[in-house]
Design an enzyme around this catalytic site. Structure first.
Site, PDB file in Angstrom:
ATOM      1  N   GLU A 220      75.222  90.056 -43.197  1.00 17.45           N
ATOM      2  CA  GLU A 220      76.273  90.658 -44.036  1.00 17.45           C
ATOM      3  C   GLU A 220      76.760  89.691 -45.095  1.00 17.45           C
ATOM      4  O   GLU A 220      77.485  90.081 -46.007  1.00 17.45           O
ATOM      5  CB  GLU A 220      77.435  91.152 -43.175  1.00 17.45           C
ATOM      6  CG  GLU A 220      78.491  90.121 -42.825  1.00 17.45           C
ATOM      7  CD  GLU A 220      78.037  89.120 -41.767  1.00 17.45           C
ATOM      8  OE1 GLU A 220      76.901  89.250 -41.277  1.00 17.45           O
ATOM      9  OE2 GLU A 220      78.813  88.201 -41.448  1.00 17.45           O
TER      10      GLU A 220
ATOM     11  N   CYS B 102      74.560  87.305 -34.195  1.00 17.38           N
ATOM     12  CA  CYS B 102      75.197  86.057 -33.756  1.00 17.38           C
ATOM     13  C   CYS B 102      75.585  86.082 -32.268  1.00 17.38           C
ATOM     14  O   CYS B 102      74.706  86.030 -31.426  1.00 17.38           O
ATOM     15  CB  CYS B 102      76.357  85.714 -34.677  1.00 17.38           C
ATOM     16  SG  CYS B 102      76.446  83.943 -34.955  1.00 17.38           S
TER      17      CYS B 102
ATOM     18  N   HIS C 204      73.817  85.575 -40.356  1.00 17.62           N
ATOM     19  CA  HIS C 204      74.734  86.648 -40.748  1.00 17.62           C
ATOM     20  C   HIS C 204      74.205  87.438 -41.939  1.00 17.62           C
ATOM     21  O   HIS C 204      74.477  87.075 -43.090  1.00 17.62           O
ATOM     22  CB  HIS C 204      76.113  86.058 -41.065  1.00 17.62           C
ATOM     23  CG  HIS C 204      76.903  85.752 -39.841  1.00 17.62           C
ATOM     24  ND1 HIS C 204      77.818  86.620 -39.307  1.00 17.62           N
ATOM     25  CD2 HIS C 204      76.874  84.683 -39.024  1.00 17.62           C
ATOM     26  CE1 HIS C 204      78.339  86.109 -38.208  1.00 17.62           C
ATOM     27  NE2 HIS C 204      77.780  84.925 -38.017  1.00 17.62           N
TER      28      HIS C 204
HETATM   29  N1  GLN Z   1      79.321  83.700 -35.318  1.00 14.54           N
HETATM   30  C1  GLN Z   1      79.131  83.912 -34.020  1.00 14.54           C
HETATM   31  O1  GLN Z   1      79.033  85.046 -33.531  1.00 14.54           O
HETATM   32  C2  GLN Z   1      79.133  82.702 -33.129  1.00 14.54           C
HETATM   33  C3  GLN Z   1      78.574  82.918 -31.764  1.00 14.54           C
HETATM   34  C4  GLN Z   1      78.952  81.852 -30.749  1.00 14.54           C
HETATM   35  N2  GLN Z   1      80.376  81.829 -30.552  1.00 14.54           N
HETATM   36  C5  GLN Z   1      78.456  80.507 -31.218  1.00 14.54           C
HETATM   37  O2  GLN Z   1      79.237  79.671 -31.627  1.00 14.54           O
HETATM   38  O3  GLN Z   1      77.261  80.263 -31.194  1.00 14.54           O
END
Ligand code: GLN
Length: 381
Positions: free
Chosen positions: A358, A272, A356
């Site tokens: 996880e 992410c 994600h």
């Molecule tokens: N879940 C995250 O790591 C989000 C990454 C970043 N803050 C976004 O909104 O794209």
């Protein structure tokens, strides 16, 4: 007679939603997003990536399983507030050790119930994650003009580095999950655990647990750790975590650090925000999305195998795949809007994903990525 409203949500365009407040009282300004997951409200609220965001749950029954410390992704809820259709009721779950309302109240998080979340979600889609002010006042006194002006004046997430605010103050070891790895405690002919340094830009606990379950002895370092700090731990692999805010702003200090690590020929895995910052370090660009991706049923295609994974998502920025340099390929694509969801270096064990793996909450289709990281470290040994 209708109940007197005790909370209200004012959008920057002047639209106002009235409802019943719960949790803490007061007022908060934030970006408004919607999340379509049907379970996992506690994991969502404690995901540090939701800093400075208010989450509208499209699923109507929020709070019915209460909260339990086991489900925390961080020590506190991080989302600024939540918007729900039905007021949360008393929990019904043997796992619950508190109820959502008092948990939020004690931790200073605001909630509003009784909202037409379908109408609100349409507004979020049309306006693209509007800036809003959420207020909860048991007396029901609201200065709407002031709230709208405050929402309009708020600068938003673009250019905002929030990783510094949610990262750990000091380094620490994470071993939870390692006991279930087949090689733990010399139980089999598996190699010794891999030494992994995880940079905490707002890491979710289940990511650290998942790394440990795939055989990593994890040392977590704060977001501002330098490449020297990382290398002092003699890592066999480096993990770049998820986190809140604008990757370009966080990248001001993280990108040069990642670039130095890239010279060391170490396996690197990012999730992410970590994915976005790895892309920046490789020379690509990131962009702010319309209304972002927040849910637990997002289809993603693995470009190399053609296989579709159903994934958990939470991001409002994305990597612009057109800007990936030579030697870096796009590995995953969102089937909702074609946006980039993964990359890898063609000649090095360096890869990352936007979603994600996880899965907390969410499906586990992408869990293989943790094994891919372990395999890269095994190959290097
Ligand atoms: N879940 C995250 O790591 C989000 C990454 C970043 N803050 C976004 O909104 O794209």
């Amino acid at each position: 007679m209708a109940q007197k409203p005790t909370a209200c949500l004012a959008l920057a365009d002047g639209t106002v939603f009235y409802g019943q407040g719960f949790g803490a009282t007061g007022e908060v300004v934030a970006e408004l997003v919607f999340n379509t997951a049907m379970t996992g409200y506690q994991e969502i609220m404690t995901d540090p990536s939701y800093a400075s965001q208010i989450v509208t749950f499209t699923f109507p029954h929020i709070g019915n399983t209460g909260v339990t410390t086991q489900d925390d992704e961080a020590s506190e809820p991080v989302a600024s507030g939540i918007v729900v259709k039905w007021d949360p009721t008393e929990p019904s779950s043997w796992r619950a050790n508190s109820n959502l309302i008092s948990w939020m109240e004690k931790r200073g998080r605001l909630g509003i119930g009784g909202i037409d979340t379908r109408r609100l979600t349409r507004a979020i889609r049309q306006q693209g994650s509007p800036h809003v002010v959420l207020a909860h006042d048991p007396e029901g006194s609201f200065d709407i003009a002031k709230m709208v002006a405050k929402a309009r004046d708020w600068k938003g997430l673009v250019g905002l580095d929030l990783a510094k605010e949610v990262t750990c103050a000091q380094s620490y070891r994470w071993d939870e999950g390692l006991w279930s790895w087949p090689g733990a405690f010399g139980k089999s002919d598996q190699p010794k655990p891999f030494r992994v340094v995880a940079i905490d830009y707002g890491a979710k606990r289940n990511i650290l647990r998942s790394l440990a379950q795939s055989g990593a002895e994890v040392t977590v370092l704060p977001a501002t750790a330098t490449a020297e700090d990382v290398l002092a731990h003699n890592p066999e692999g480096v993990f770049l975590s998820n986190g809140p805010g604008d990757p370009a702003a966080t990248g001001a200090y993280a990108v040069p650090m990642i670039q130095t690590l890239l010279e060391k020929d170490l396996p690197i895995f990012g999730i992410c925000l970590g994915h976005q910052m790895l892309a920046l370090a490789l020379g690509a660009k990131t962009v702010k999305m319309g209304h972002g991706h927040h849910g637990a049923n997002h289809p993603v295609r693995d470009v190399e195998t053609g296989k579709v994974e159903i994934t958990s998502m939470n991001h409002g920025f994305a990597v612009d795949a057109q800007t990936l340099p030579e030697g870096v390929i796009e590995t995953h694509v969102s089937l909702f809007d074609g946006s980039n969801c993964g990359l890898r270096m063609t000649k090095r064990p360096v890869f990352s994903v936007q979603h994600h793996p996880e899965a907390s909450p969410g499906p586990q289709d992408s869990a293989y990525l943790f094994d891919r990281f372990a395999d890269a470290m095994r190959a290097r040994r």
